[in-house]
Each structure stands twice: as C-alpha cells, then as structure tokens.
Design a protein around this motif. Structure first.
Motif, PDB file in Angstrom:
ATOM      1  N   LYS A 544      -8.383  -4.563 -25.441  1.00 51.18           N
ATOM      2  CA  LYS A 544      -8.709  -4.358 -24.037  1.00 51.18           C
ATOM      3  C   LYS A 544      -9.794  -3.293 -23.924  1.00 51.18           C
ATOM      4  O   LYS A 544      -9.652  -2.200 -24.460  1.00 51.18           O
ATOM      5  CB  LYS A 544      -7.475  -3.914 -23.228  1.00 51.18           C
ATOM      6  CG  LYS A 544      -7.782  -3.740 -21.731  1.00 51.18           C
ATOM      7  CD  LYS A 544      -8.085  -5.083 -21.075  1.00 51.18           C
ATOM      8  CE  LYS A 544      -8.686  -4.934 -19.690  1.00 51.18           C
ATOM      9  NZ  LYS A 544     -10.131  -4.607 -19.721  1.00 51.18           N
ATOM     10  N   THR A 545     -10.868  -3.650 -23.245  1.00 47.18           N
ATOM     11  CA  THR A 545     -11.958  -2.714 -22.997  1.00 47.18           C
ATOM     12  C   THR A 545     -11.657  -1.862 -21.780  1.00 47.18           C
ATOM     13  O   THR A 545     -10.817  -2.205 -20.943  1.00 47.18           O
ATOM     14  CB  THR A 545     -13.270  -3.473 -22.771  1.00 47.18           C
ATOM     15  OG1 THR A 545     -13.084  -4.388 -21.678  1.00 47.18           O
ATOM     16  CG2 THR A 545     -13.683  -4.249 -24.007  1.00 47.18           C
ATOM     17  N   GLY A 546     -12.381  -0.754 -21.661  1.00 47.26           N
ATOM     18  CA  GLY A 546     -12.209   0.113 -20.499  1.00 47.26           C
ATOM     19  C   GLY A 546     -13.415   0.999 -20.300  1.00 47.26           C
ATOM     20  O   GLY A 546     -14.139   1.317 -21.241  1.00 47.26           O
ATOM     21  N   THR A 547     -13.629   1.355 -19.047  1.00 46.28           N
ATOM     22  CA  THR A 547     -14.691   2.287 -18.679  1.00 46.28           C
ATOM     23  C   THR A 547     -14.097   3.322 -17.737  1.00 46.28           C
ATOM     24  O   THR A 547     -13.429   2.963 -16.774  1.00 46.28           O
ATOM     25  CB  THR A 547     -15.862   1.561 -17.990  1.00 46.28           C
ATOM     26  OG1 THR A 547     -16.377   0.563 -18.872  1.00 46.28           O
ATOM     27  CG2 THR A 547     -16.968   2.544 -17.640  1.00 46.28           C
ATOM     28  N   ALA A 548     -14.340   4.584 -18.035  1.00 45.08           N
ATOM     29  CA  ALA A 548     -13.795   5.664 -17.203  1.00 45.08           C
ATOM     30  C   ALA A 548     -14.933   6.421 -16.550  1.00 45.08           C
ATOM     31  O   ALA A 548     -15.837   6.910 -17.229  1.00 45.08           O
ATOM     32  CB  ALA A 548     -12.964   6.611 -18.065  1.00 45.08           C
ATOM     33  N   GLN A 549     -14.896   6.496 -15.227  1.00 41.98           N
ATOM     34  CA  GLN A 549     -15.951   7.183 -14.494  1.00 41.98           C
ATOM     35  C   GLN A 549     -15.940   8.679 -14.767  1.00 41.98           C
ATOM     36  O   GLN A 549     -14.884   9.305 -14.839  1.00 41.98           O
ATOM     37  CB  GLN A 549     -15.801   6.949 -12.988  1.00 41.98           C
ATOM     38  CG  GLN A 549     -16.184   5.566 -12.517  1.00 41.98           C
ATOM     39  CD  GLN A 549     -16.110   5.442 -11.005  1.00 41.98           C
ATOM     40  OE1 GLN A 549     -15.667   6.348 -10.316  1.00 41.98           O
ATOM     41  NE2 GLN A 549     -16.565   4.319 -10.487  1.00 41.98           N
ATOM     42  N   VAL A 550     -17.134   9.229 -14.915  1.00 47.34           N
ATOM     43  CA  VAL A 550     -17.309  10.667 -15.065  1.00 47.34           C
ATOM     44  C   VAL A 550     -17.694  11.289 -13.723  1.00 47.34           C
ATOM     45  O   VAL A 550     -17.228  12.356 -13.361  1.00 47.34           O
ATOM     46  CB  VAL A 550     -18.371  10.981 -16.134  1.00 47.34           C
ATOM     47  CG1 VAL A 550     -18.639  12.485 -16.212  1.00 47.34           C
ATOM     48  CG2 VAL A 550     -17.923  10.444 -17.489  1.00 47.34           C
ATOM     49  N   VAL A 551     -18.553  10.588 -12.965  1.00 51.39           N
ATOM     50  CA  VAL A 551     -18.935  11.043 -11.623  1.00 51.39           C
ATOM     51  C   VAL A 551     -18.665   9.911 -10.639  1.00 51.39           C
ATOM     52  O   VAL A 551     -18.706   8.731 -10.988  1.00 51.39           O
ATOM     53  CB  VAL A 551     -20.431  11.439 -11.574  1.00 51.39           C
ATOM     54  CG1 VAL A 551     -20.685  12.665 -12.422  1.00 51.39           C
ATOM     55  CG2 VAL A 551     -21.327  10.286 -12.011  1.00 51.39           C
ATOM     56  N   GLY A 552     -18.355  10.261  -9.402  1.00 50.50           N
ATOM     57  CA  GLY A 552     -18.074   9.260  -8.383  1.00 50.50           C
ATOM     58  C   GLY A 552     -19.341   8.559  -7.893  1.00 50.50           C
ATOM     59  O   GLY A 552     -20.454   9.070  -8.037  1.00 50.50           O
ATOM     60  N   ILE A 553     -19.146   7.366  -7.336  1.00 53.09           N
ATOM     61  CA  ILE A 553     -20.256   6.575  -6.789  1.00 53.09           C
ATOM     62  C   ILE A 553     -19.977   6.325  -5.315  1.00 53.09           C
ATOM     63  O   ILE A 553     -18.863   5.963  -4.931  1.00 53.09           O
ATOM     64  CB  ILE A 553     -20.387   5.232  -7.538  1.00 53.09           C
ATOM     65  CG1 ILE A 553     -20.599   5.494  -9.042  1.00 53.09           C
ATOM     66  CG2 ILE A 553     -21.538   4.416  -6.976  1.00 53.09           C
ATOM     67  CD1 ILE A 553     -20.591   4.223  -9.870  1.00 53.09           C
ATOM     68  N   LYS A 554     -20.980   6.521  -4.492  1.00 53.23           N
ATOM     69  CA  LYS A 554     -20.817   6.353  -3.053  1.00 53.23           C
ATOM     70  C   LYS A 554     -20.540   4.901  -2.693  1.00 53.23           C
ATOM     71  O   LYS A 554     -20.951   3.974  -3.400  1.00 53.23           O
ATOM     72  CB  LYS A 554     -22.079   6.831  -2.327  1.00 53.23           C
ATOM     73  CG  LYS A 554     -22.327   8.337  -2.427  1.00 53.23           C
ATOM     74  CD  LYS A 554     -23.574   8.734  -1.657  1.00 53.23           C
ATOM     75  CE  LYS A 554     -23.808  10.236  -1.746  1.00 53.23           C
ATOM     76  NZ  LYS A 554     -25.039  10.628  -1.008  1.00 53.23           N
ATOM     77  N   GLN A 555     -19.851   4.716  -1.578  1.00 49.95           N
ATOM     78  CA  GLN A 555     -19.573   3.384  -1.057  1.00 49.95           C
ATOM     79  C   GLN A 555     -20.890   2.629  -0.865  1.00 49.95           C
ATOM     80  O   GLN A 555     -21.837   3.129  -0.260  1.00 49.95           O
ATOM     81  CB  GLN A 555     -18.833   3.483   0.280  1.00 49.95           C
ATOM     82  CG  GLN A 555     -18.478   2.146   0.909  1.00 49.95           C
ATOM     83  CD  GLN A 555     -17.302   1.491   0.216  1.00 49.95           C
ATOM     84  OE1 GLN A 555     -16.532   2.145  -0.453  1.00 49.95           O
ATOM     85  NE2 GLN A 555     -17.164   0.202   0.364  1.00 49.95           N
ATOM     86  N   GLY A 556     -20.958   1.428  -1.402  1.00 45.77           N
ATOM     87  CA  GLY A 556     -22.142   0.593  -1.266  1.00 45.77           C
ATOM     88  C   GLY A 556     -23.176   0.798  -2.346  1.00 45.77           C
ATOM     89  O   GLY A 556     -24.099  -0.003  -2.483  1.00 45.77           O
ATOM     90  N   ALA A 557     -23.044   1.864  -3.143  1.00 43.62           N
ATOM     91  CA  ALA A 557     -24.002   2.121  -4.228  1.00 43.62           C
ATOM     92  C   ALA A 557     -23.518   1.453  -5.506  1.00 43.62           C
ATOM     93  O   ALA A 557     -22.360   1.077  -5.624  1.00 43.62           O
ATOM     94  CB  ALA A 557     -24.162   3.614  -4.437  1.00 43.62           C
ATOM     95  N   ARG A 558     -24.419   1.305  -6.460  1.00 41.54           N
ATOM     96  CA  ARG A 558     -24.109   0.708  -7.751  1.00 41.54           C
ATOM     97  C   ARG A 558     -24.379   1.720  -8.864  1.00 41.54           C
ATOM     98  O   ARG A 558     -25.276   2.551  -8.766  1.00 41.54           O
ATOM     99  CB  ARG A 558     -24.951  -0.555  -7.988  1.00 41.54           C
ATOM    100  CG  ARG A 558     -24.420  -1.772  -7.239  1.00 41.54           C
ATOM    101  CD  ARG A 558     -23.178  -2.326  -7.916  1.00 41.54           C
ATOM    102  NE  ARG A 558     -22.470  -3.273  -7.063  1.00 41.54           N
ATOM    103  CZ  ARG A 558     -21.339  -3.874  -7.410  1.00 41.54           C
ATOM    104  NH1 ARG A 558     -20.769  -3.614  -8.553  1.00 41.54           N
ATOM    105  NH2 ARG A 558     -20.751  -4.715  -6.581  1.00 41.54           N
ATOM    106  N   TYR A 559     -23.577   1.610  -9.919  1.00 41.12           N
ATOM    107  CA  TYR A 559     -23.739   2.498 -11.063  1.00 41.12           C
ATOM    108  C   TYR A 559     -25.067   2.210 -11.747  1.00 41.12           C
ATOM    109  O   TYR A 559     -25.379   1.079 -12.105  1.00 41.12           O
ATOM    110  CB  TYR A 559     -22.571   2.274 -12.041  1.00 41.12           C
ATOM    111  CG  TYR A 559     -22.672   3.059 -13.321  1.00 41.12           C
ATOM    112  CD1 TYR A 559     -22.320   4.406 -13.358  1.00 41.12           C
ATOM    113  CD2 TYR A 559     -23.128   2.454 -14.491  1.00 41.12           C
ATOM    114  CE1 TYR A 559     -22.399   5.133 -14.539  1.00 41.12           C
ATOM    115  CE2 TYR A 559     -23.217   3.176 -15.673  1.00 41.12           C
ATOM    116  CZ  TYR A 559     -22.848   4.507 -15.692  1.00 41.12           C
ATOM    117  OH  TYR A 559     -22.942   5.224 -16.862  1.00 41.12           O
TER     118      TYR A 559
END
Length: 630
Positions: A544-559
């Motif tokens: 199983k793969t996984g990605t853990a966010q380090v910084v938050g992303i605003k609503q409607g924005a893309r990483y």
C-alpha cells in the motif's frame, strides 16, 4: 656579730630523699605498666585488626575490566568488536601544576587542539583522583618517548586500554549504538541498581542502541588482581587473581548485507525503513538515514563535531524508525478497510461512486480525492488498489472517530511496539477524549473525515506501520519486534536463544482478512498505485502506497511540488509484505519529502525484498516513474 648557721638535719633530709625516690620509682613503674598494657592491647588484643591494616597497606586490589561482548549479525559478521591500544592518562591529584605539565607533554608528543578540548571537558566531568585520557591510540614511538620521560612527569602514565570499533559505520549507528565514558548520571544509576562495583576499573558504558539495551549482558564481570606493593605504592608481585568474565556475544536477526542494500536504495533521500519477519518479530533491517559515525563517541566526541551533528538540519542523531513521527497517509487504508469489515459497516462487494470529492451534510466544503475527477465506481478492493480517498472519507464518517481509534489501536498504532531499543515514540492515535484532554476542545466532523485517510492529528512511526503490516501478513498476531536473537556464553561458547517476544492475537474473520489482502495485492498489479515498482517480480507483493502532507493546501488549490522547497514537499510511504501467499518479510518505508509513495518509497522496498527473497542485488536505482501516485 654574725649568727652561726644552724646545723643540718641529715636524718630528715635523707627521709625526704627516700620519699622522692619512691615517688619517682612509682611514677616510672606506673608508666611502665601503662606502656606494657598498651603493648599488650596492640600486640595481643588488637593483633588481628592491625595485621589486617598492615596487610592492606602492603596489598592492593587492582580491578581488571572484562572484555566487552561482540555484536554480530544473523550470519556471524561482526558489527561491534574490541581492540587494544595505548592511552596517555592524566591523574589530576598527582600533578602540582596541570598547565605546565600539559605544556611539557606537548613538547614530547603532538597534542592537537581537539584532543585538549576533549580532555578539558572530560576533566570537568571527572573526580580528582580519576584518570582522564589525554590522547588515545598512541604509536610505539610515542609510548617509548613517554616511558623515557615518566620520571619527570608525575601524574602522567601510559595504560593499555580496550577500545570499541564499529565496523558497519554510520549505516548501523542507530541499531548498534555506541559506548561512552561513564558520567555522574551513569554512576548514580549504577549505585541505585547495585552494579557500581562491577564497573570498577572500567571507564565506559553503553549509551545508545543495543549497546545500552543489552549493557548488562555485554559488559561481563570485573576481575581483581591482589597486588603486593612497596612503600612507594609500586607493584611488586601478583599474589592472587580473580579473573574477569567477558561479556556475552550478541547475535541479531538483522542481516548486514540486507541493511547495506536498504541504505544504498535510499540514494540521496532521507528517511527510515524497517523490515520484520512477520512470523518471529525479528528485525531484518532497520535504516535511519542519515546516520553518523559511532566511533566518534567511544572516547569522547570533540565539542565541535558534536555541535555539527546536533545542530545539523538533517538530524542525523534522530532514529527516524523509532522516533520519527509522521502522518500515515494512505497506508492507513488497509487497516481502515479491515475495521469497516470487522465492525459490519462494509462488505467487500459494497461500492460507491467517487466523483472526485466528498462533502459532509449541510456543508459546502469539498474534501478532494487525490485523483481529479475521481475513480468512478469503487468497491473495497479497488479502494485499496487505487487508493480512493472518497471511499475512506465516507467510511470514516460512518465509523466515527472513537470506533476508529479503538479498532486501529489493536494493530499497535498510537502505542510503543516494545522493541529492544530505548527512545521509541508512541505516536498519536486521536480520539474525542484525547482532544478534550489535550486542547479542551470538542471533536469536529471534518476531523473525522481526514482521519480516514491518515491525515490530521494522526501520527505514526515507520516501526508501528511495519508491526501493523506484519499483523495482516501473519493473520492477526501482534509480535513485539526484536533485534537480538541469541547470546553466546563466554565460558561454554554455546549460543542461547533469548526469551521470545510477547505475542497477542487479534481475532479477524478469515474472509475479511482475505478481502483486504486481495486489495493489497492489487496495489502491485496493473492499475494499482505501485504496479510499476512491482513489475517483473518473481514473487507476489502485497502493499500500500501513501503520501503524507507536510504543508496544508488551500481549498481549490492543487499540490505543485515545483513551487515548494524540498523540505516542504510531501513525505512518501510504502508498506508491504511478501511473498503474499506465505509472507516471510514485512516492510515499512518512509522517504522524507519523497512526494509519492509509488515512485520513491515502493522502489526502495522492492530492492530490499528482491535481495532478501532472491539474493538479487540492485543496480543503479532511479527513483521516480509514471505509476498512479499516492
């Protein structure tokens, strides 16, 4: 006219003289009696006491430090060993002018500024009558020069000492650990445990890693020489000896070659990896990158070097496998799926339609799926294989945070695993009660949503993920992980297996377990998020793969990784076990700022499993690719 002198009374004077003579004789007799009584008391009554005192002045007990036990890998390759070398030692109590003596020694042999700094630091931590090393590993020429000048250097002597050598270097530093000089805190602990006498004549003790965890076993028992000394305190001859008993050798489950493969597979990335035998709990490999050279600490690290290690932004002194805490991200999904099945909230065939986002009732906030546009119709197996976020948003809301907490805790999440190394973090498995206690706040529904995909407050260590993965691999047995497998008696030279680790069993419906396993196998097949990393394997991988966010992303924005500094990019995770039909290895990989589990963490796990299961060594690895990512 002068009056004539009276005639002397000779009888009276003679009587007076005899009286004085008798008094003097009596006084002399009294003194003689006192002296005789005192002599009788000393010679007869106190004979045993003063004989012992005289003997103790003539005889000294000289402690003999035992040889420290070796640390070996599973195939008998040495990871930590001993060697003998000469050391220049200084006893402050025997020196009238320390600075003048140091200057004089510096004229005879080279003493570097770093050695002087280390000496002064150790001197400040030592007692006046303790010997403190000024320079270690003297050459034969330096020993000869110091011996020839010893007569004019009181308080300076050359001693043969045993030193520890860590052959495996930085890659094993967080596993093996290191020894260091005994300080006041160590002495206090030794006194409280009643072991202080066993460290007479020894200057070192295990500080970290296995050296610390198995200190009692590795140290051995101190011996003593009964030495006859002359009036100057110099040894004349050995009267008797109690031989020291060497420490026991320690054999690990860990394979040094597998460890090297894992370390090499990280390339320039930082992170942690742990591989377990799911059937025994034995730790096959444990990598925390970057590492450090443990040999620097054996005889006292230079303050400048210590500062550079301690203040490095890469944190080489932190064991990322045990102490690094990260959001588990999508690696939590197999355990969430198991919870949904076991709690009766889902069946394997139940399906949802994923439009690419999820909203709570009476809310306009969208919780997005990692895949723009969504995954379409999704059942349990597909939810794991393609890592569908929306599936687990809904499941989390149906389950509730408290039931989620209680079930996931059974896999060891949010608890220390019990590994035989100190310093393990418990991570964090959130609940309503925890948040109220910690923040004095209520739990919000949106926090439950993101907890379903391993985000929010949830924090875990790579070791916890490996233990939980091993439970899926072995059918529900939770086994405390162990590095040390056996100890060898120094006298009989026979190996004795150490006590088995604790085990508990989680009752899991076999059909539910099979459904989750099927989804994890699908992760590595075409269409799964780790299919590229598993391509060409001669064995079946469940992962199983996984990605853990380090910084938050605003609503409607893309990483957008390109717009972020590397230290702000997502962490990449991958958990797996193999062969899927009969697992013998379970693994968890965390790559700091690796962005996607499929393209950075999964290839590392593949390299380790390839070597362990087939003996194949990886060539030059390129991390990255075109897998579906998470």
């Amino acid at each position: 006219m002068r009056r004539p002198a009276p005639l002397k009374n000779l009888d009276r004077e003679l009587a007076r003289f005899h009286g004085r003579l008798k008094a003097g004789a009596g006084f002399v007799a009294l003194l003689a009696t006192v002296l005789l009584a005192r002599e009788f008391y000393l010679q007869i009554t106190q004979h045993a006491f003063y004989t012992g005192r005289a003997e103790s002045n003539r005889i000294s007990l000289v402690p003999i430090a035992p040889n420290r036990g070796l640390i070996l890998d599973s195939k008998g390759r040495v990871l930590a060993e001993n060697y003998s070398a000469y050391t220049l030692e200084v006893t402050r109590a025997h020196i009238h002018n320390l600075e003048a003596t140091l200057t004089e020694v510096g004229k005879l042999i080279e003493i570097t500024p770093g050695q002087l700094r280390r000496f002064r630091r150790l001197l400040a931590e030592s007692h006046e009558f303790e010997t403190v090393p000024l320079k270690s590993k003297l050459t034969d020429e330096e020993v000869a020069i110091l011996a020839a000048n010893r007569y004019r250097l009181p308080g300076i002597e050359v001693k043969a000492r045993l030193f520890r050598n860590y052959q495996a270097g930085p890659g094993m530093a967080h596993v093996v650990g290191f020894i260091g000089r005994i300080n006041d805190r160590d002495l206090k602990q030794l006194r409280e445990s009643g072991r202080e006498k066993n460290y007479q004549g020894g200057a070192h003790i295990g500080k970290t890693g296995l050296e610390q965890s198995y200190e009692t076993l590795l140290h051995g028992r101190t011996g003593f020489d009964q030495m006859e000394t002359d009036s100057g305190g110099r040894a004349v001859r050995v009267l008797s000896r109690i031989a020291p008993v060497p420490g026991k050798d320690l054999r690990l489950y860990l394979d040094r070659e597998l460890q090297e493969v894992a370390e090499h597979a990280f390339g320039d990335y930082l992170g942690g990896l742990v591989a377990l035998d799911p059937n025994t709990g034995g730790v096959l490999a444990l990598v925390s990158k970057p590492g450090f050279d443990p040999n620097l600490f054996v005889d006292g690290i230079d303050p400048v070097t210590w500062k550079s290690l301690n203040e490095s932004p890469d944190r080489p002194m932190v064991n990322r496998v045990l102490r690094g805490i990260y959001p588990p991200g999508s690696t939590i999904k197999p355990f969430m799926a198991m919870a949904g099945l076991e709690l009766g909230l889902r069946k394997p065939e139940d399906a949802i339609v994923d439009p690419g986002y999820f909203t709570l009732p009476r809310s306009r906030h969208q919780y997005r799926d990692w895949k723009k546009g969504g995954h379409g119709v999704v059942n349990l197996s597909k939810s794991i294989a393609q890592s569908c976020d929306v599936y687990y948003y809904r499941l989390a809301v149906d389950m509730g945070i408290d039931r989620m907490h209680d079930y996931l805790a059974q896999f060891g999440l949010g608890e220390k695993s019990g590994i035989d190394l100190d310093g393990e973090s418990a991570g964090l498995l959130p609940s309503r009660e925890w948040k109220q206690r910690r923040f004095k706040q209520v739990w919000y529904p949106g926090e439950t949503v993101i907890a379903g995909i391993g985000q929010g407050y949830h924090l875990t260590t790579p070791l916890q993920l490996a233990v939980a993965t091993a439970m899926i691999a072995n059918g529900g047995q939770r086994i405390e992980p162990r590095l040390a497998q056996a100890a060898r008696d120094p006298l009989t030279r026979t190996w004795q297996t150490l006590p088995a680790p604790a085990r508990t069993r989680l009752a899991i419906d076999p059909q539910n377990l099979a459904a989750v396993r099927e989804g994890m196998v699908a992760v590595t097949h075409p269409g799964g998020t780790a299919s590229r990393a598993a391509a060409g394997a001669v064995y079946t991988i469940a992962g199983k793969t996984g990605t853990a966010q380090v910084v938050g992303i605003k609503q409607g924005a893309r990483y957008d990784a390109a717009s972020l500094a590397r230290k702000h990019r997502d962490h990449a995770l991958f958990i797996a076990y193999a062969p899927a039909e009969n697992p013998t290895i379970a693994i968890a990989v965390m790559v700091e700022n690796g962005e996607h589990g499929a393209t950075t963490a999964a290839p590392i796990a593949r390299a380790v499993m390839d070597f362990y299961l087939t003996g194949k060594r990886p060539g030059a690895m390129t991390l990255g690719g075109n897998d579906a990512t998470d």
